[in-house]
Design an enzyme around this catalytic site. Structure first.
Site, PDB file in Angstrom:
ATOM      1  N   GLY A 177     -25.425  13.135 -10.616  1.00  0.00           N
ATOM      2  CA  GLY A 177     -24.970  11.786 -10.996  1.00  0.00           C
ATOM      3  C   GLY A 177     -25.493  10.651 -10.138  1.00  0.00           C
TER       4      GLY A 177
ATOM      5  CG  ASN B 215     -24.250   1.959  -1.779  1.00  0.00           C
ATOM      6  OD1 ASN B 215     -24.621   1.557  -2.891  1.00  0.00           O
ATOM      7  ND2 ASN B 215     -24.121   3.237  -1.505  1.00  0.00           N
TER       8      ASN B 215
ATOM      9  CE1 TYR C 192     -13.885   4.027  -7.824  1.00  0.00           C
ATOM     10  CE2 TYR C 192     -16.287   4.044  -7.839  1.00  0.00           C
ATOM     11  CZ  TYR C 192     -15.096   3.481  -7.434  1.00  0.00           C
ATOM     12  OH  TYR C 192     -15.116   2.353  -6.655  1.00  0.00           O
TER      13      TYR C 192
ATOM     14  CG  ASP D  98      -2.103   0.865   1.144  1.00  0.00           C
ATOM     15  OD1 ASP D  98      -3.225   0.338   1.224  1.00  0.00           O
ATOM     16  OD2 ASP D  98      -1.938   2.107   0.986  1.00  0.00           O
TER      17      ASP D  98
HETATM   18  N1  UFG Z   1     -26.459  10.792   0.591  1.00  0.00           N
HETATM   19  C1  UFG Z   1     -27.178  11.807   1.204  1.00  0.00           C
HETATM   20  N2  UFG Z   1     -26.503  12.624   2.044  1.00  0.00           N
HETATM   21  C2  UFG Z   1     -25.181  12.507   2.307  1.00  0.00           C
HETATM   22  C3  UFG Z   1     -24.460  11.467   1.669  1.00  0.00           C
HETATM   23  C4  UFG Z   1     -25.130  10.630   0.807  1.00  0.00           C
HETATM   24  O1  UFG Z   1     -28.378  11.955   0.992  1.00  0.00           O
HETATM   25  O2  UFG Z   1     -24.634  13.324   3.071  1.00  0.00           O
HETATM   26  C5  UFG Z   1     -27.179   9.868  -0.316  1.00  0.00           C
HETATM   27  C6  UFG Z   1     -26.626   9.876  -1.730  1.00  0.00           C
HETATM   28  O3  UFG Z   1     -27.212  10.896  -2.485  1.00  0.00           O
HETATM   29  C7  UFG Z   1     -27.009   8.472  -2.188  1.00  0.00           C
HETATM   30  C8  UFG Z   1     -26.970   7.625  -0.904  1.00  0.00           C
HETATM   31  O4  UFG Z   1     -27.002   8.565   0.162  1.00  0.00           O
HETATM   32  O5  UFG Z   1     -28.301   8.478  -2.665  1.00  0.00           O
HETATM   33  C9  UFG Z   1     -25.707   6.802  -0.781  1.00  0.00           C
HETATM   34  O6  UFG Z   1     -24.601   7.652  -1.035  1.00  0.00           O
HETATM   35  P1  UFG Z   1     -23.088   7.201  -0.824  1.00  0.00           P
HETATM   36  O7  UFG Z   1     -22.231   8.372  -1.189  1.00  0.00           O
HETATM   37  O8  UFG Z   1     -22.922   6.597   0.522  1.00  0.00           O
HETATM   38  O9  UFG Z   1     -22.916   6.029  -1.862  1.00  0.00           O
HETATM   39  P2  UFG Z   1     -23.160   6.024  -3.437  1.00  0.00           P
HETATM   40  O10 UFG Z   1     -24.400   5.193  -3.664  1.00  0.00           O
HETATM   41  O11 UFG Z   1     -23.107   7.343  -4.070  1.00  0.00           O
HETATM   42  O12 UFG Z   1     -21.823   5.336  -3.885  1.00  0.00           O
HETATM   43  C10 UFG Z   1     -21.656   3.969  -3.890  1.00  0.00           C
HETATM   44  C11 UFG Z   1     -20.206   3.615  -3.709  1.00  0.00           C
HETATM   45  C12 UFG Z   1     -19.385   4.156  -4.849  1.00  0.00           C
HETATM   46  C13 UFG Z   1     -19.964   3.724  -6.122  1.00  0.00           C
HETATM   47  C14 UFG Z   1     -21.429   4.097  -6.206  1.00  0.00           C
HETATM   48  C15 UFG Z   1     -22.091   3.585  -7.446  1.00  0.00           C
HETATM   49  O13 UFG Z   1     -19.744   4.135  -2.484  1.00  0.00           O
HETATM   50  O14 UFG Z   1     -18.067   3.680  -4.746  1.00  0.00           O
HETATM   51  O15 UFG Z   1     -22.109   3.528  -5.115  1.00  0.00           O
HETATM   52  O16 UFG Z   1     -23.042   4.513  -7.865  1.00  0.00           O
HETATM   53  F1  UFG Z   1     -19.324   4.318  -7.144  1.00  0.00           F
END
Ligand code: UFG
Length: 329
Positions: free
Chosen positions: A284, A170, A141, A31
């Protein structure tokens, strides 16, 4: 059997290293510690500090250690950052993987398990999502992860290498010991952000969008415990060791929870009211991402064990309440 874990000091990497050590498998971790934490690496594993873009580092490592299989977690993974700084993602994720494959081919290491993502699909065409569904990433990404998968495919064809790509949904939760867990800086993921409120580090959670076409208007995701992900990597290594063909597998629980449901469960687990504010959508974000993991269950024999959201959040809380600043306190 000796396994090299690249990026073994990161969130999912460190949980996988621990699970491998617990099965008495010889583990070597490499790492560069840019986003990983040395404290997260199990003391039973041998550690090398270095970067996968450094061919001399990799050649030296492969000549010193007789590696049977590689598990590759070494990549940047912040969706938002990838949009503002795409070349950083192409450099580390794609160029790094190119150097890694070059060194593996040169050193006759022919098995690799690779950390991929639901972000390879982009806006899903079906729910639940199958591995054969359209892949059209909506951010750099996801694009780099999809390109990495293709690089594995063509290199495998040309050089007789075999790979397993694991597309996580997730990832969340923490090891039951409470000693390792999620520690990103900056943190962008929903569950650690929610838990910053009962930890006194944040006053409220912003809900990104309340007008999605879902049951309560907020986004739905498939939350999968990091310990279950770790087990899938071990099964994938064993599958390749037993002669399995190159393949791609989704990893999720197959159940979707909305942002509001996750917050409500966190209230129950922590006993804190966790105030929220409804804000604009985050660019997105697909409305719904739910995996079909039937293929991983059938082919790898994977069986996620921590499918209760309450249990997932309780394990994350057990880590965050004792390590509010991650590994730095
Ligand atoms: N969310 C909120 N408030 C916050 C943070 C997140 O409402 O403060 C929502 C986001 O909009 C989303 C959900 O919570 O709808 C989950 O968000 P995360 O950022 O925890 O996770 P994501 O679904 O965006 O991302 C995950 C993985 C990524 C991957 C993605 C695929 O962590 O690595 O799924 O779309 F790329």
């Amino acid at each position: 059997m000796k396994v090299l874990v690249l990026g073994g000091a990161g969130y999912i990497g460190s949980h996988t290293v621990k699970a491998l050590c617990e099965e008495n498998i010889d583990v070597v971790v490499a790492d560069n510690l840019v986003t990983g934490h040395i404290e997260a690496v199990d003391s039973r594993a041998k550690f090398y500090k270095g970067d996968i873009r450094d061919i001399n580092f990799l050649d030296d490592l492969f000549s010193k250690e007789k590696i049977d299989a590689v598990i590759h977690f070494a990549a940047y993974s912040l969706v938002g950052e990838s949009v503002t700084d795409p070349l950083k993602y192409y450099d580390n994720n794609l160029c790094g993987t190119k150097v890694l494959l070059e060194s593996m081919v040169k050193n006759n290491v022919d098995k690799i398990v690779f950390s991929s993502t639901a972000a390879t699909y982009g806006e899903p065409e079906n729910i639940p999502i199958l591995e054969s569904d359209r892949t059209e990433p909506t951010n750099p990404y996801g694009e780099t992860k999809l390109s990495m998968e293709k690089m594995f495919k063509w290199t495998a064809n040309a050089h007789g290498l075999r790979f397993v790509s694991l597309r996580y949904f997730n990832a969340c939760g923490a090891d039951e010991s409470g000693k390792i867990g999620e520690a990103h800086n900056p943190e962008t993921h929903l569950i650690p952000i929610i838990l910053q409120v009962p930890n006194g580090q944040r006053e409220f959670v912003s809900i990104f969008g309340n007008d999605y076409p879902t049951k309560d208007g907020t986004c739905i995701r498939d939350y999968i415990h990091v310990t279950d992900l770790a087990q899938a990597h071990i099964l994938a290594v064993k599958y390749l060791m037993n002669g399995g063909n190159s393949d791609i597998f989704n990893l999720g629980n197959g159940v979707g929870f909305s942002v509001r449901e996750v917050i409500e469960t966190a209230r129950k687990v922590t006993g804190h009211p966790i105030p929220v504010k409804d804000v604009e959508r985050r660019a997105g974000d697909p409305a719904q991402l739910i995996a079909s993991s039937e293929k991983a269950k059938k082919v790898l024999g994977w069986k996620p064990e921590h499918d209760s959201l309450e249990e997932i959040i309780a394990s994350a809380w057990n880590w965050h309440k004792n390590h509010p600043n991650g590994y730095t306190h």
